[in-house]
Scaffold this motif. Structure first.
Motif, PDB file in Angstrom:
ATOM      1  N   LYS A   1      77.324  41.339  42.401  1.00 56.64           N
ATOM      2  CA  LYS A   1      76.162  41.566  41.548  1.00 56.64           C
ATOM      3  C   LYS A   1      75.517  40.218  41.256  1.00 56.64           C
ATOM      4  CE  LYS A   1      76.151  45.745  39.021  1.00 56.64           C
ATOM      5  NZ  LYS A   1      77.262  46.603  39.359  1.00 56.64           N
ATOM      6  N   SER A   2      74.226  40.149  41.412  1.00 59.57           N
ATOM      7  CA  SER A   2      73.557  38.895  41.132  1.00 59.57           C
ATOM      8  C   SER A   2      72.991  38.922  39.714  1.00 59.57           C
ATOM      9  CB  SER A   2      72.449  38.675  42.150  1.00 59.57           C
ATOM     10  OG  SER A   2      71.921  37.405  41.960  1.00 59.57           O
ATOM     11  N   VAL A   3      73.484  38.032  38.898  1.00 57.56           N
ATOM     12  CA  VAL A   3      73.154  38.058  37.486  1.00 57.56           C
ATOM     13  C   VAL A   3      72.853  36.647  37.029  1.00 57.56           C
ATOM     14  CG1 VAL A   3      74.122  38.464  35.207  1.00 57.56           C
ATOM     15  CG2 VAL A   3      74.703  39.985  37.066  1.00 57.56           C
ATOM     16  N   SER A   4      71.953  36.512  36.079  1.00 60.91           N
ATOM     17  CA  SER A   4      71.825  35.197  35.468  1.00 60.91           C
ATOM     18  C   SER A   4      71.857  35.358  33.961  1.00 60.91           C
ATOM     19  CB  SER A   4      70.522  34.536  35.914  1.00 60.91           C
ATOM     20  OG  SER A   4      69.449  35.275  35.408  1.00 60.91           O
ATOM     21  N   VAL A   5      72.403  34.354  33.305  1.00 60.28           N
ATOM     22  CA  VAL A   5      72.448  34.372  31.853  1.00 60.28           C
ATOM     23  C   VAL A   5      71.514  33.276  31.366  1.00 60.28           C
ATOM     24  CG1 VAL A   5      73.886  34.072  29.832  1.00 60.28           C
ATOM     25  CG2 VAL A   5      74.795  35.225  31.833  1.00 60.28           C
ATOM     26  N   GLY A   6      70.546  33.654  30.614  1.00 59.21           N
ATOM     27  CA  GLY A   6      69.533  32.678  30.245  1.00 59.21           C
ATOM     28  C   GLY A   6      69.615  32.225  28.807  1.00 59.21           C
TER      29      GLY A   6
ATOM     30  N   LYS B   1      61.787  26.800  44.115  1.00 55.42           N
ATOM     31  CA  LYS B   1      62.673  25.650  44.051  1.00 55.42           C
ATOM     32  C   LYS B   1      61.981  24.354  44.439  1.00 55.42           C
ATOM     33  CE  LYS B   1      66.085  27.286  42.264  1.00 55.42           C
ATOM     34  NZ  LYS B   1      67.020  26.747  41.325  1.00 55.42           N
TER      35      LYS B   1
ATOM     36  N   MET C   1      80.497  37.765  38.133  1.00 57.28           N
ATOM     37  CA  MET C   1      79.780  38.944  38.612  1.00 57.28           C
ATOM     38  C   MET C   1      79.476  38.847  40.103  1.00 57.28           C
ATOM     39  SD  MET C   1      79.772  40.910  36.165  1.00 57.28           S
ATOM     40  CE  MET C   1      78.640  42.251  36.475  1.00 57.28           C
ATOM     41  N   GLU C   2      79.323  37.612  40.559  1.00 56.69           N
ATOM     42  CA  GLU C   2      79.085  37.378  41.986  1.00 56.69           C
ATOM     43  C   GLU C   2      80.243  37.956  42.805  1.00 56.69           C
ATOM     44  OE1 GLU C   2      76.322  35.520  44.709  1.00 56.69           O
ATOM     45  OE2 GLU C   2      76.232  35.775  42.543  1.00 56.69           O
TER      46      GLU C   2
ATOM     47  N   ASN D   1      70.641  38.808  32.901  1.00 55.83           N
ATOM     48  CA  ASN D   1      69.542  39.403  33.648  1.00 55.83           C
ATOM     49  C   ASN D   1      69.999  39.723  35.061  1.00 55.83           C
ATOM     50  OD1 ASN D   1      67.980  38.797  31.392  1.00 55.83           O
ATOM     51  ND2 ASN D   1      67.476  36.788  32.213  1.00 55.83           N
TER      52      ASN D   1
ATOM     53  N   PHE E   1      79.904  33.602  33.739  1.00 53.48           N
ATOM     54  CA  PHE E   1      79.645  35.033  33.909  1.00 53.48           C
ATOM     55  C   PHE E   1      78.952  35.360  35.249  1.00 53.48           C
ATOM     56  CE2 PHE E   1      77.319  39.027  32.928  1.00 53.48           C
ATOM     57  CZ  PHE E   1      78.418  39.814  32.645  1.00 53.48           C
TER      58      PHE E   1
ATOM     59  N   TYR F   1      70.721  34.365  25.384  1.00 54.56           N
ATOM     60  CA  TYR F   1      72.132  34.493  25.028  1.00 54.56           C
ATOM     61  C   TYR F   1      72.614  33.270  24.267  1.00 54.56           C
ATOM     62  CZ  TYR F   1      77.121  33.681  25.785  1.00 54.56           C
ATOM     63  OH  TYR F   1      78.433  33.339  25.608  1.00 54.56           O
TER      64      TYR F   1
ATOM     65  N   THR G   1      72.847  29.164  41.075  1.00 57.56           N
ATOM     66  CA  THR G   1      71.474  28.751  41.308  1.00 57.56           C
ATOM     67  C   THR G   1      71.044  27.848  40.169  1.00 57.56           C
ATOM     68  OG1 THR G   1      71.205  31.023  41.961  1.00 57.56           O
ATOM     69  CG2 THR G   1      69.253  29.642  41.994  1.00 57.56           C
ATOM     70  N   SER G   2      70.548  26.713  40.522  1.00 53.38           N
ATOM     71  CA  SER G   2      70.158  25.771  39.487  1.00 53.38           C
ATOM     72  C   SER G   2      69.219  24.760  40.097  1.00 53.38           C
ATOM     73  CB  SER G   2      71.418  25.082  38.955  1.00 53.38           C
ATOM     74  OG  SER G   2      71.159  23.739  38.677  1.00 53.38           O
TER      75      SER G   2
ATOM     76  N   GLY H   1      78.956  32.000  29.222  1.00 54.42           N
ATOM     77  CA  GLY H   1      77.593  32.136  29.731  1.00 54.42           C
ATOM     78  C   GLY H   1      77.422  31.499  31.095  1.00 54.42           C
TER      79      GLY H   1
END
Lengths: 653, 152
Positions: free
Chosen positions: A381-386, B123, A376-377, B35, A372, A389, A300-301, A369
């Motif tokens: 697992k839905s994760v974001s590294v912001g 978005k 995890m996907e 997160n 990751f 970190y 996601t971006s 970063g």
């Protein structure tokens, strides 16, 4: 009709590229000069065909040909002409075509500028580049064709270009970024060609150097432009987000920077050759990884426009072929490379090694970063590294690196005497302390330890540069003559390092010295902010060619001068998208940045006020770095002496 | 072993050790700072810990967007198919924030019904649905239209 010709030209270019992969490479093994001589004309032909195709697409945009699906989705009859033309690379399909055009352009440039190199080596390089072209042209043609027609039912008008992209920064950001990304394909191809031929001597490093520096320079500017664009266009004054797509461009920059340094060592001292080759392969692989991240929508971006699994699979497969193929080749042939030079612990070589080690770690920090969430996907697992970190871990490696920058460049190759090291370090330290003291008086009150530490490191780099130039000129009869004798590559290096210091200072000041406030303000009210008095003067309704806007006019009193800043909230007619157009008063030491929020009552609006300290320095530093690249490339060394080498390698190859 | 070889062996071992330690530390740092994403149903089920920075996402329930006294404080409800969550935010909402639209918010839970957001993300493409939200909706049995603007 023109669109069909353009479409056909793209298919034809694919054919030419396929032939260009096979024929010259085969010729290079068979030592057949006729087959080898095929490479250059084929490369030029491919370039002209892709150029024709690109011009065709530009034409479709310029003439509002909404029967072309891509034009219909990303243009609009009332869009200003300049944005119609640049909308060509406003989305996935067209930006891929731009990518292909730039790749063909780099190939043609290699063909044109490498006349002094042995034909057999050039043929191999061009073949490898053609192979990359085959991958990207087929990607464009088979999964993301910009020439698809919407016949017979096509819309009367287009859906407009994404408003965020209707902007000068966007016009130039992608071309520069792609020039950088794709430019590393040249270093990659040189490395592969050298592995195939088994001739990794220092001539190879010398040929790769100017190309690598060129690609690095474009990438530097491209990243800076992206940062600048995000700063003023996204409406809240951030200049770096650690967004996966930014990271995607930053990773090849880090390894590319390492590559530039290790190429120097390989060329001049014949050391770290295997590592250099590996870095060249890695850097371009990272450019491909970046393309995969951007184009597949796995992360996601703000940038991910394509969410098509087919495209993701295609790029991933291509990435795998390139990475695995080059690694296998590297394993079998890379071992044969022997580094010839020897060096002691205290030497420029050691420091270049440290530079590479720290840059590699910094790169790994970004890589982990970024990847990751994808890993995890896989575990659902839905994760974001912001940013937290990256902001915590990245400086652990980059601050020591910046400190070493102040030592590495003036050390001797092979062995540096300890007493001279101590003496020089002492002199630089004295100079550094003087500069920091001067800065604290003239420029800035140091708010916290990070600023103090950062300014010291920045001044440490600057002092080392001044000290070195002073040292290099002291034995001449006249200093001015001595200055003129210093080589462009020397000045280039210093400029790049100076740029680094400038960017560092910009980052520190803007992070720790800025002020921001979110307030509620009605027209006519005044708000005291930092050392400014901001008056919400009035509110107007304005019309642009393809949008309507509410414009807030702000009068800002700064000292004795009165500034007017306009901030808009635009609504684009065709798409209905709302966009904030921040009002910015730029300056060398500060930007005043006003962003109109939303109406919160009948008269009052939420308004964001920023005073961004020294934010321009971030991009100024990047420009100085890029300038350093240009100056270094202009060094005559890259164009002389090559003739002698041809005889050597021509005989063995 | 020749001293030359021994020196090289030590250098190689040191590098390998250094790289491994750094890799482990990096993994740890990433894990600590990542997160995780939760849907309103997950939160109702008590899967998320209050006080930890997480992400939540869902569709903004129409008619629930309320302004607080400060006027910059805003409060709205997001939902998936089965559960709802109140989001508190005191900043400017993104340009594309709309009722009925999918959003992702980063912040901390106060309890299982309220979430304080530090950032709200909508978005820039209005036909676009954040993938996490899409999946959360699918998992909770909500029909998801992918190619057109979603209206609920």
């Amino acid at each position: 009709m023109i669109v069909e010709i353009a479409h056909y030209a793209l298919y034809l270019s694919l054919l030419v590229a396929v032939v260009n992969v096979v024929v010259p490479l085969w010729g290079s093994f068979k030592q057949n000069p006729i087959l080898i001589s095929f490479a250059r004309p084929a490369t030029y032909t491919q370039f002209y065909l892709v150029l024709l195709s690109f011009v065709g697409l530009v034409y479709a945009f310029a003439t509002d040909d909404f029967s072309v699906e891509y034009v219909a989705s990303h243009s609009y009859s009332k869009l200003p002409m300049i944005y119609k033309l640049t909308a060509v690379w406003g989305s996935h399909e067209g930006s891929l075509l731009l990518w292909v055009l730039i790749l063909s352009g780099w190939s043609a440039a290699v063909a044109l500028l490498s006349r002094t190199l042995p034909d057999i080596a050039v043929a191999r390089v061009l073949s490898v580049m053609a192979l990359i072209s085959v991958g990207f042209i087929s990607f464009t043609v088979f999964t993301s064709n910009p020439f698809e027609r919407l016949l017979p039912y096509f819309p009367i008008d287009g859906r407009d270009l994404n408003p965020l992209l209707q902007d000068f920064g966007f016009i130039i950001h992608p071309p520069f970024l792609y020039m950088g990304y794709v430019g590393f394909a040249v270093a990659f191809s040189f490395a592969i060609a050298a592995l195939i031929g088994g001739e990794l001597d220092s001539a190879w490093a010398r040929w790769s150097r100017p190309w690598t520096v060129a690609a690095w320079m474009f990438l530097t500017i491209g990243i800076a432009l992206g940062s600048w664009w995000a700063y003023y266009e996204l409406g809240w004054g951030g200049w770096w987000f650690w967004d996966p797509v930014e990271n995607a461009s930053f990773m090849p920059w880090l390894t590319g920077t390492a590559l530039i340094h290790t190429l120097a060592a390989s060329e001049k001292r014949g050391v770290f050759k295997t590592w250099t080759v590996f870095l060249a392969l890695l850097t371009f692989s990272l450019s491909l990884l970046g393309t995969f991240i951007v184009r597949s929508g796995v992360i996601t971006s703000v940038h991910s426009f394509a969410q098509d699994p087919v495209r993701g699979m295609f790029i991933l497969s291509f990435l795998m072929i390139i990475v695995i193929g080059s690694l296998v080749l590297f394993m079998f042939r890379g071992g044969a490379v022997k580094s010839t030079g020897k060096f002691q612990l205290l030497s420029k070589e050691t420091f270049l090694l440290l530079n590479n080690l720290l840059l590699s770690f910094a790169f790994l920090v970004v890589l982990f970063g970024t990847l990751f969430p994808i890993i995890m996907e896989a575990f659902d697992k839905s994760v974001s590294v912001g940013a937290p970190y990256f902001n915590k871990v990245f400086p652990l490696f980059t601050l020591p690196l910046l400190f070493l920058v102040g030592i590495g460049h003036w050390l001797h190759w092979k062995k540096h005497p300890v007493d001279r090291l101590l003496k020089n370090t002492r002199n630089i330290l004295v100079l550094c302390v003087l500069l920091v003291g001067l800065m604290s008086v003239v420029f800035y009150s140091f708010a916290n330890t990070y600023i103090v530490l950062g300014v010291m490191i920045g001044m440490w780099i600057v002092s080392s540069i001044i000290h070195d130039i002073f040292n290099k000129t002291q034995h001449a009869s006249s200093r001015f003559d001595a200055l003129k004798k210093l080589k462009p590559s020397y000045w280039g290096m210093h400029l790049a390092h100076l740029g680094l210091a400038v960017t560092l200072l910009g980052i520190l000041f803007v992070t720790y010295g800025s002020k921001e406030e979110l307030i509620k303000l009605s027209p006519g009210e005044t708000y005291e902010f930092a050392d400014l008095a901001v008056t919400f003067d009035s509110l107007q309704q304005v019309r642009g060619s393809n949008y309507g806007a509410t414009r807030g006019i702000f009068k800002v009193k700064e000292g004795s001068s009165l500034l007017t800043i306009k901030s808009e909230k635009r609504r684009y007619t065709a798409s209905g998208t709302v966009m904030t157009e921040a009002g910015i008063n730029p300056g060398f030491t500060r930007d005043i940045y006003i962003s109109l929020g939303e109406p919160v009552s009948d008269t009052a609006w939420s308004v964001r006020l920023y005073r961004k300290a020294y934010v321009r320095w971030i991009w100024l530093g990047a420009l100085i770095m890029a300038l350093g690249g240009i100056v270094a490339m202009s060094d005559k060394r890259y164009r002389l002496k090559i003739k002698k080498k041809i005889i050597n390698t021509g005989a063995t190859g | 072993m020749k001293p030359q070889r021994k020196k090289r062996l030590i250098a190689v071992l040191a590098t390998v050790m250094g790289v491994s330690i750094a890799a482990v530390l990096l993994m740890y740092a990433v894990g600590e700072n990542a997160n995780y994403f939760y849907s309103p149903s997950d939160i109702y089920a008590g899967k998320a810990q209050p006080g930890k920075t997480i992400k939540v996402g869902g569709l903004v329930v129409p008619g629930t967007v309320k302004r607080g006294e400060n006027l910059l404080d805003v409060e709205f409800v997001i939902k998936d198919k089965s559960h709802q969550l109140t989001v508190l935010f005191s900043d400017v909402l993104p340009d594309l924030f709309k009722e009925g639209q999918g959003i992702v918010a980063t912040g901390k839970l106060i309890d299982n019904e309220r979430f304080v957001a530090t950032s709200v993300l909508a978005k820039h493409d209005e036909n676009y649905m954040p993938p996490e939200v899409k999946r959360a909706l699918e998992q909770s049995g909500h029909p998801v239209k992918t190619d057109t603007a979603t209206e609920y």
